[in-house]
Structure formats: C-alpha cells, structure tokens
Write an enzyme that holds these catalytic residues in place. Structure first.
Site, short mmCIF file in Angstrom:
data_model
loop_
_atom_site.label_atom_id
_atom_site.label_comp_id
_atom_site.label_asym_id
_atom_site.label_seq_id
_atom_site.Cartn_x
_atom_site.Cartn_y
_atom_site.Cartn_z
CG LEU A 1 -1.82 -1.17 1.48
CD1 LEU A 1 -2.75 -0.88 2.64
CD2 LEU A 1 -2.61 -1.53 0.24
N GLY B 1 15.41 15.53 -2.94
CA GLY B 1 14.75 16.37 -1.96
C GLY B 1 15.30 16.12 -0.57
CB CYS C 1 6.73 1.69 5.12
SG CYS C 1 5.02 1.24 5.48
NE ARG D 1 3.17 5.70 10.97
CZ ARG D 1 2.73 4.56 10.46
NH1 ARG D 1 2.91 3.43 11.13
NH2 ARG D 1 2.13 4.53 9.28
#
Length: 446
Positions: free
Chosen positions: A154, A262, A269, A339
């Site tokens: 995902l 960047g 994850c 996170r």
C-alpha cells in the site's frame, strides 16, 4: 466469507473496509477503544483518500463492524494480521510484540473442535522466518488453522485503490502441499473479484513472500538515496539534478519513478523496514549482503541535516529569533502521517536551535497541535508566511506547489524560499523576486 482483521491502523482499517466492499462480512479488532469507536461510526481516525466513504457505506450496510472484544473473531474463516512492526527502541530490529499478540489472540479464540480450517493470513511487514515460526506455534496448539503470508503493497494516499486494484498479489504458502493448496483456495475465494479482473497472483514459499515487501522497500529507498547523492554532487558543481534525473529516467532500465531529489524519505515503512532488514540479515549471518543499506540510510539522514545547514547559512550562524515558515509536516502529501517525517524532523531541529518556527499542514496540522502544543502550528498558509525570513516547502501538497510567488511575496519579511521537494519552478520564483534554493538545482537558462 466471514473475515477478521487484527489491527485497525493504516493497513488493517483499509483492508477491513475493502474486504467488506468485496461483499464479505468483516470484523475489525483493535485494542484502541477510541479508534474502534470512530471506525464503528464509519469515521476514519486518519486521513486516507476514499476511506471515509468506504467505511460509512459498509458500516451502514452491516457488512463491517469494529470491536475490542476478541471473542468476536471466533467463527471467522480468515484472520488477516495487519498490526504494526515498529523499530525497537535503541535497535534496528523490528518489534514483533503486536504480531505475537495477534497470533495468540487468534489461537485463544479458535474453537478446538472446528472441523473446517480457518486461515491466518499475515499482511504485516515482518522479518523473514516469521511465518514459519507462526506455523510451528499453530501446530503445537493443535488448532485447525492454516498459515499464509500475503504481504501488503500500500501507498499512503492511495491505499484504497492499492487494495482493491493491486498491481500484484503474493501468497507465501506452506511447503506442505495439502496445507498450501487449501490455504491458496481460501484466499482465492476471498480475492475472487480482484483475481477475476486479471490481477497477477504469485505463489511462493513463506520466506520469499516475507522478503518481497522489504526487498521492494529497500530498492525504492536505494533509488531515492541515489538521486539525493547525485544532488549533493550537483550542488557542488552547478549541475541541475532535476535535468539529470529526467535524462537518466528515459533509460527504461532505470525509469523515472522515485528519482526526485529532496529532503529524503520517511513515514512508517521505508526507514524502519530497511533497518529491520539489515538487522535480520545480521541475525542470519549475511549482514554483508545489505551493507549498502547503511549508506542508503545515511544519505537519507544527511538530506535532513543539509536542509537545516542551508537555513543556517541563509540567516547566519545563530538561528535564535529568526522566523522560519515551514509548509508541510506530514511525511508525504495526501496523508496526515507524522511518523519519521523529514519535514517535521527538520522543523523540530530548527526549533530546538532557537528559530521561531511556524508550521502549516492542511491535514497533519490538527494532529501535530495535539501532539506538540509547544509548537506554533497555524491553520493557513498566510499565517505561516507572515513575517517569515525563510520559507521552507517540505511536504509537496498541491496548494503549496501552486502558490503564486508574486502574490505571497508581500506577506513574508524576506523572500527566501527553500524548495525541499524540488516541485517549484525556480525561474518563476526568481523572476518574482525570491531568492530560490532547491536541492541540487540552480537557476539556469536551460
């Protein structure tokens, strides 16, 4: 089928809603009462595109329920494990306590006299060897349960689409042919609508399926850190990393995706997964195979330090009292996930060194206010920019990408922009009177 999802965070809640959307009867189990209350009302406890509508529709239809009562999963045919495997405190290894608790909950609530087997389908990202260990624990219990590993792929912001329209489905099956075949049949029935659309299904053994997710994440992290390493060279030579990435991305052996320099990757994850991968390789005695991931991790961390150093160079050696506008706190757009967010990490570092940091994020702002009431988190872009000496774009939300440099110039004290995601047009901002600073890119006539 009757299905349970153990754990109702980003993975579990989305999976539960999507399985209900496929027509199954689904119960989501979690220990967090507040989260369960929200989900039971059809409300998403986090920002994820399309999830609120999916929850409401299936809760209202009676196909989807949420509870903290583990006895509710007793008669389920399939138990999906979707709990977190965060990084252990002070170590690279994954904390497996939630997975262990989920397995024990399934064992404790499975009828010992059950005639037809139920299926434990693991979706959490786990160290290789986990499924085999769970299968051993199931065998010792004597319960009529099969084990299959079905890793998730995902992307936050696209999780609903990635669940209902995946680009592939992987089954990690037991080496016992009869058990593996029965487990395959059960998950095929669960995913019938998805499989009938021609979605590729790959059959593998337990360790292969467990390695697929961490290998994929490690490759993506490597690609991001590679282009960020090139950005460091571009800064030193005057080259433009965006043009460099475009040129090498035309090579179909390389591809264009994940080649945008960047401030680096973050989230729940990639950072913890590559570290857990390294830790597991060490346990298996093949740590040298993944030594390169240490440099991948180091490059990623260095990008955050570099952004802080750039601001220091712009305002002087002392950050105290200098007002810095930070646009973005979530680790990526279309998410409120904080996170291991590079944007938040940079903002906190500047704040800890005395800078007057003002943060705006269209989705994560409310959550950040609750978590860190000591920070100045504002509700609008204009509030963040007001009186700023340096403006930093650190999460590439659409509304930040589409800012009119001429229109917002009058709001700030000093028109200095740090484009931490290389999503702005340097020429347009420079011509509007801004001092533009990207990552590995200058303002060139070409």
């Amino acid at each position: 089928m009757k299905i349970s999802t153990i754990g109702c965070g980003y993975l579990g809640a989305v999976h539960a809603a999507c399985m209900a959307e496929l027509g199954h009867e689904v119960v989501g189990l979690d220990v967090d009462e507040r989260k369960v209350e929200l989900l039971a009302r059809g409300e998403a406890p986090f920002h994820e595109a399309g999830l609120p509508e999916l929850l409401r529709r299936n809760v209202d239809a009676g196909r989807l329920t949420f509870t903290t009562d583990p006895s509710a999963i007793a008669d389920c045919d399939i138990h999906f494990i979707g709990v977190g495997t965060p990084q252990m405190q002070g170590r690279y290894a994954a904390d497996m306590s939630q997975v262990d608790a989920a397995v024990q909950t399934i064992l404790d609530n499975t009828d010992p006299n059950r005639e037809e087997p139920a299926l434990i389908a693991g979706k959490s990202t786990v160290p290789v060897g986990t499924a085999e260990a769970i299968a051993g624990k199931v065998a010792e219990s004597g319960k009529n349960l099969l084990v299959l590993w079905n890793p998730e792929f995902l992307r936050e912001g696209f999780a609903v689409k990635d669940t209902l329209e995946p680009d592939r489905i992987v089954y990690g099956l037991s080496e016992d042919v009869a058990e593996g075949e029965k487990a395959r049949e059960m998950l095929d029935e669960c995913y019938r609508e998805i499989l009938d659309r021609g979605t590729p299904r790959l059959l593998a053994n337990y360790p292969t399926a467990e390695l697929v997710k961490v290998a994929a994440n490690s490759f993506l992290a490597t690609k991001i850190s590679f282009i960020n390493a090139m950005a460091e060279l571009c800064d030193a030579t005057g080259a433009d990393v965006t043009k460099l990435a475009e040129a090498i991305g035309h090579d179909d052996r390389i591809g264009k995706k994940f080649l945008r320099a960047g401030i680096g990757f973050g989230g729940g994850c990639l950072p913890k997964d590559i570290r857990a991968f390294m830790a597991r390789a060490g346990e298996l005695g093949v740590d040298q195979a993944l030594t390169f991931l240490r440099e991948v991790d180091a490059i990623n961390t260095r990008r955050r330090v570099g952004a802080v150093d750039l601001v220091t160079d712009l305002v002087g050696p002392r950050l105290v009292g200098h007002r810095v506008a930070v646009l973005g706190a979530a680790f990526k757009p279309d998410s409120d996930d904080l996170r291991d967010s590079p944007a938040l990490d940079i903002a906190l570092t500047l704040w800890s060194r005395g800078a007057d940091v003002v943060i705006h994020d269209p989705q994560a702002g409310g959550k950040l206010k609750e978590q860190r009431p000591d920070l100045e988190v504002v509700d609008t872009i204009e509030e963040a920019l007001s009186g700023a000496e340096v403006t930093m774009l650190l999460t590439e939300w659409k509304q930040f990408r589409e800012l009119d440099p001429a229109a917002v110039k009058s709001i700030v004290k000093t028109p200095v922009i740090v484009d931490g995601r290389n999503v702005l047009d340097p020429r347009a901002w420079s011509e509007a009177g801004w001092d533009y600073h990207g990552i590995g890119r200058g303002v060139s006539i070409w």
